[in-house]
Motif scaffolding. Structure first.
Motif: not given
Length: 162
Positions: A67-68, A76-77, A116-120
């Motif tokens: 989940i990143s 993410s890093p 599960h990727f998130y980002g605007e």
């Protein structure tokens, strides 16, 4: 067991069944490529900072869930660093799999890898890169691919079932 690796510090989603969550709690050190996890302490990273058992944790899981935040189509890093530190999950010897050279499996478990990727503003190109990354990671882990999902915000993750 489900092993969840997330960059969300206050992660608190309900998870069905046995699970372990790896999230930012202390500073994580980067893999230094010393291969100590392969030859000195097989399965365990030689850097003791609270994240040294990730390879062993992976050996006990049936599902690895990332989940990143989506960073240019990658994790993410923090999530990437945890994955790097888990190189001990695989064996240093090589074999051919699907016509490509890969490391042998160290453990008997077979993982299903989900993300599960998130980002605007995740672009279609970034989504394609992220999907390819998960499939490539699954090849490296000799794993199956599960769900690969994208969300506009962390808030949208609250509705997922893990």
């Amino acid at each position: 067991m489900k092993l969840i690796i997330t960059d969300i510090e206050d992660f608190h989603l309900p998870v069905k069944g046995p699970h372990k969550i790896i999230k930012p709690q202390t500073d994580i050190r980067h893999c230094i490529g010393c291969f100590g996890c392969w030859v000195k302490t097989p399965g365990q990273c030689v850097i003791h900072d609270g994240y040294e058992n990730t390879g062993i944790d992976m050996s006990k899981c049936t599902e690895l869930i990332l989940i990143s935040r989506c960073c240019y189509g990658c994790t993410s890093p923090f999530v990437k660093t945890v994955q790097d530190r888990a190189i001990s999950y695989i064996h240093p010897d090589f074999l051919l799999r699907k016509g490509e050279m890969h490391h042998k499996r160290r453990y008997q478990n077979v993982i299903t890898l989900s993300a599960h990727f998130y980002g605007e503003d995740i672009t279609d190109a970034e989504k394609e890169t992220a999907r390819n990354l998960i499939y490539d990671n699954a090849d490296n882990y000799d794993a199956r691919v599960g769900k690969i999902c994208f969300y506009r915000s962390v808030k949208e993750l609250e509705d997922i079932a893990l």
